[in-house]
Design a protein around this motif. Structure first.
Motif, PDB file in Angstrom:
ATOM      1  N   UNK A  42     -61.609  31.921  -3.465  1.00  0.00           N
ATOM      2  CA  UNK A  42     -60.645  31.953  -4.530  1.00  0.00           C
ATOM      3  C   UNK A  42     -61.167  33.593  -4.915  1.00  0.00           C
ATOM      4  N   UNK A  67     -58.195  35.434  -3.912  1.00  0.00           N
ATOM      5  CA  UNK A  67     -56.906  35.021  -4.118  1.00  0.00           C
ATOM      6  C   UNK A  67     -57.171  35.648  -4.934  1.00  0.00           C
ATOM      7  N   UNK A  68     -58.220  36.317  -6.435  1.00  0.00           N
ATOM      8  CA  UNK A  68     -58.146  36.465  -7.506  1.00  0.00           C
ATOM      9  C   UNK A  68     -57.898  38.014  -7.521  1.00  0.00           C
ATOM     10  N   UNK A 105     -53.575  38.590  -6.182  1.00  0.00           N
ATOM     11  CA  UNK A 105     -53.220  38.453  -7.800  1.00  0.00           C
ATOM     12  C   UNK A 105     -53.428  39.281  -8.297  1.00  0.00           C
ATOM     13  N   UNK A 106     -54.818  40.090  -9.195  1.00  0.00           N
ATOM     14  CA  UNK A 106     -54.473  40.376  -9.964  1.00  0.00           C
ATOM     15  C   UNK A 106     -54.719  41.809 -10.539  1.00  0.00           C
ATOM     16  N   UNK A 141     -61.165  40.381 -15.310  1.00  0.00           N
ATOM     17  CA  UNK A 141     -60.302  39.930 -14.195  1.00  0.00           C
ATOM     18  C   UNK A 141     -59.100  39.407 -13.915  1.00  0.00           C
ATOM     19  N   UNK A 142     -58.675  38.688 -15.149  1.00  0.00           N
ATOM     20  CA  UNK A 142     -57.832  38.040 -15.357  1.00  0.00           C
ATOM     21  C   UNK A 142     -56.950  38.809 -16.756  1.00  0.00           C
ATOM     22  N   UNK A 143     -55.713  37.996 -15.538  1.00  0.00           N
ATOM     23  CA  UNK A 143     -54.453  38.208 -16.909  1.00  0.00           C
ATOM     24  C   UNK A 143     -54.621  37.449 -17.900  1.00  0.00           C
ATOM     25  N   UNK A 169     -55.964  33.645 -16.774  1.00  0.00           N
ATOM     26  CA  UNK A 169     -55.214  32.648 -14.879  1.00  0.00           C
ATOM     27  C   UNK A 169     -55.966  32.337 -14.062  1.00  0.00           C
ATOM     28  N   UNK A 170     -57.483  33.078 -13.997  1.00  0.00           N
ATOM     29  CA  UNK A 170     -58.481  32.385 -13.420  1.00  0.00           C
ATOM     30  C   UNK A 170     -59.567  31.911 -14.293  1.00  0.00           C
TER      31      UNK A 170
END
Lengths: 444, 444
Positions: free
Chosen positions: A27, A30-31, A34-35, B159-161, B304-305
């Motif tokens: 995870x 992947x994070x 992705x980001x 760390x998120x969108x 998104x995570x």
């Protein structure tokens, strides 16, 4: 393999190694994929995985790991010159995870971990190691999954003396209790279903007996109160004795049942004392924790200026946990890192555990008794002799199975020890068909 | 008066000046006094007030200010060599607060402010000033009182969108709506009571018309989405049109009414677009925001995570606000400071506002109509012609006053613009005795 690289700066990529490539490790990768762009912008520089280690190199994890250097021996990650921060996602309080953590901090590398058991047992030692090496030690993912509650206590409430920290710290227990509530099903059936759905481990003991919540509580207490992590003195009881009938009874009285971890510091004539407990409690509808359903976690911190703050979100899962791990990495990349437990390890105080017997509490007590004359008189006499005042008492109609009858009651507020004393008077009574269940009522 | 002092280091006291000594300013002084020891431990050094400025030097504020240097002209605080950080608690989007802020950052001093209006209007300019001067600009207290939600978005979810940020951002409105709900009283009466109790200002327009919530939303959106603060494009409607009958109707359908600020970024063929709205919404019981009562604030961030995170607590008050101000000061003392809006001001994007007409929504529509035959047919025909499909419709019994009847309905999910179009068909109809009230239903 060891490569040499220039010293890290605040604009060079932050180079990380990941030990453990289970769902969380995958995870995190992947994070970061992705980001990536957004993280580089917020961190001020890219965060790059350079090396990984896990048990099985060939396993399909849904992410490409061939692009990273591989180490069979995970502690080798701590020796790589091209690694700034090691991410420990192996788990277990001791063993390889601890060895890797010590080696990483010892080598002056930052350490990010999701390992609540390790921090609960060895947090103080690791914090001192980190501080001595001027290295980062961060563990947001160890408590509350994706909820930034370590940060919330360490930084958000930093100006406050906390009066209390408590919350729902174990998603498995909360899933089980809230499902029992919704469906009326029994503990064993809901546990089996939770295991099937992946909300509970094959060996669920750590969760349902409250140990996992106790790990997390000990960490929160240390940060909240500036004390040394003291897992050994958390008083723990799990949810295995809670029956669907208790949940129904609680509902009839306006409560839900939740596994609550709570900690506070009590000033006594002998000095401050730390109380840490994990136990199922009755939570009044209307309290913010009563609305926490499923695998969600929630933490309440009460500060002397902030008042009551609530932090809530997914308590586990690869996405939320990866989100917390990566937030720690961004903090490190930003060079926003300080004492892991908010104050330096040398200044964390070692408080003796508090004795809560004198504290006022309202309590739910449930008896399973033989269906015969005189039993109610026996119970109420014991409670009277123990100085327990009953606010309401409900005797269920005749039981279907084996002449067992449930008697549930809620006490008036009184010293906790009175209930203990009253129940001691009943010990050995052949009227009781099971150990009485005692659930405190969480104050509003 | 100007004194010279050595350059600040990471162990020397952090020396602050406070401009504005209302309840919050006095609260900050009281907090720094009360928790001084603990703050010095957590910050790694003491935080000391050295100078203050306010309108009236002699006023009794319950805290001793005679020990601090006094400046009649608050911008003089920015010129003092013995001040590291200026705390701006004057308020107002422009005028003295803005002058002081510019002067402080221009002089290379840190700035901590609780001023949501100023940050909503001038946040970008101030952030760029701060970044150019390598000075801290922090405004945790500007949104959500004591809730560390700026930190939560800037660092916790970094760390998120984010897919969405929304919440209850104004304590006055939430107090009024939840009190109307509990008591059945009308808006005007509850507002008067709120003013008496200090939950609403003498001039409540900023609160009840949604402007205060819009300031806060614009700030959250900028941090959450990496965009330039864009207060001008927040679509705002307040709570003044909500009647107790709407709240009762919503309750019968399983909803509460809350003033919700929400923001998201939509990808369109023309590029990303920012949607920001503040408006009363129907919130289903079971949604975490439905349980937020009184003057409490709560913010939901969906990553998104991370999934859905909730931050909740007291939205105003001197204690909570002082807690947030002091947390910012501790961050500065710890040297844990970065770009005010998470990414550098030069990289914040300027997104055009989104047009939400095509978005699917369920909507509550309430009409006040003349009590005469054919009205219901007129309404339903307009909705049909606007392509609005009705899920449920409730016509209240005959009204007591003036032949006015309430017709409330909930639509099936459909494009937002259909409701607008349908209501346009009814414009000018003499059947309507008031402008229809349209309240979107917040998705679960």
């Amino acid at each position: 393999m060891t490569t040499t690289a220039p010293e890290p700066s605040r604009t060079a990529p932050l180079r990380i190694a990941i030990a453990g490539l289970g769902t969380v490790g995958a995870g995190v990768i992947r994070l970061l994929d992705t980001n990536a762009q957004l993280i580089a912008m917020r961190a001020g520089r890219p965060i790059e995985v350079v090396a990984v280690s896990a048990r099985d190199r060939g396993k399909d994890r849904g992410v490409d790991i061939a692009r990273f250097a591989w180490e069979d021996d995970m502690t080798a990650l701590a020796r790589r010159d091209d690694v700034d921060v090691v991410v420990e996602l192996v788990g277990g309080s001791d063993g390889p995870a601890l060895a890797l953590s010590r080696a990483s901090l010892g080598a002056g590398k930052g350490l990010v971990t999701a390992n609540k058991a390790m921090i609960a047992h060895h947090g103080l030692e690791l914090a001192k190691l980190a501080e001595a090496a001027n290295a980062a030690l961060k563990f947001e993912a160890a408590v509350g999954g994706g909820i930034p509650v370590i940060k919330g206590l360490r930084e958000g409430t930093s100006a406050n003396a906390l009066t209390k920290v408590y919350g729902i710290l174990n998603g498995t227990c909360n899933y089980i209790l809230s499902t029992m509530e919704r469906t009326g099903a029994d503990f064993a059936d809901v546990l089996a279903e939770a295991q099937r759905l992946g909300f509970a481990e094959a060996d669920p003991a750590f969760d349902i007996e409250g140990v996992d919540a106790a790990h997390k509580l000990a960490i929160l207490a240390a940060i909240g109160f500036g004390t040394q992590v003291d897992f050994a003195n958390v008083r723990v009881s799990g949810i295995t004795e809670v029956r669907s009938a208790d949940i129904a009874q609680a509902a009839a009285l306006g409560f839900v049942i939740r596994l609550i971890g709570e900690a506070d510091v009590e000033d006594t004539p002998e000095g401050p004392r730390l109380l840490q407990r994990v136990r199922p409690c009755l939570v009044a509808r209307g309290h913010p924790l009563s609305a926490v359903e499923g695998a969600t976690n929630a933490v309440v911190a009460e500060g002397n200026f902030s008042g009551r703050l609530l932090f809530q979100g997914a308590g586990a899962g690869d996405g939320p946990t990866a989100s917390a791990v990566a937030a720690d990495l961004i903090d490190i990349a930003r060079d926003e890192v300080g004492a892991p437990f908010s104050i330096p390890g040398d200044h964390l105080s070692a408080l003796p555990p508090a004795e809560p017997g004198h504290r006022p509490a309202r309590t739910y007590i449930r008896f399973m008794v033989k269906d015969r004359p005189g039993v109610l008189a026996e119970l109420t006499a014991a409670l009277r002799d123990g100085d327990v005042s009953i606010e309401s008492l409900i005797q269920q109609g005749r039981s279907q199975s084996g002449g067992e009858v449930m008697v549930a009651m809620v006490t008036h507020e009184g010293p906790e020890r009175c209930v203990t004393q009253a129940l001691a008077l009943l010990e050995g009574s052949d009227s009781l068909m099971a150990k009485p269940l005692v659930l405190p009522i969480l104050p509003l």
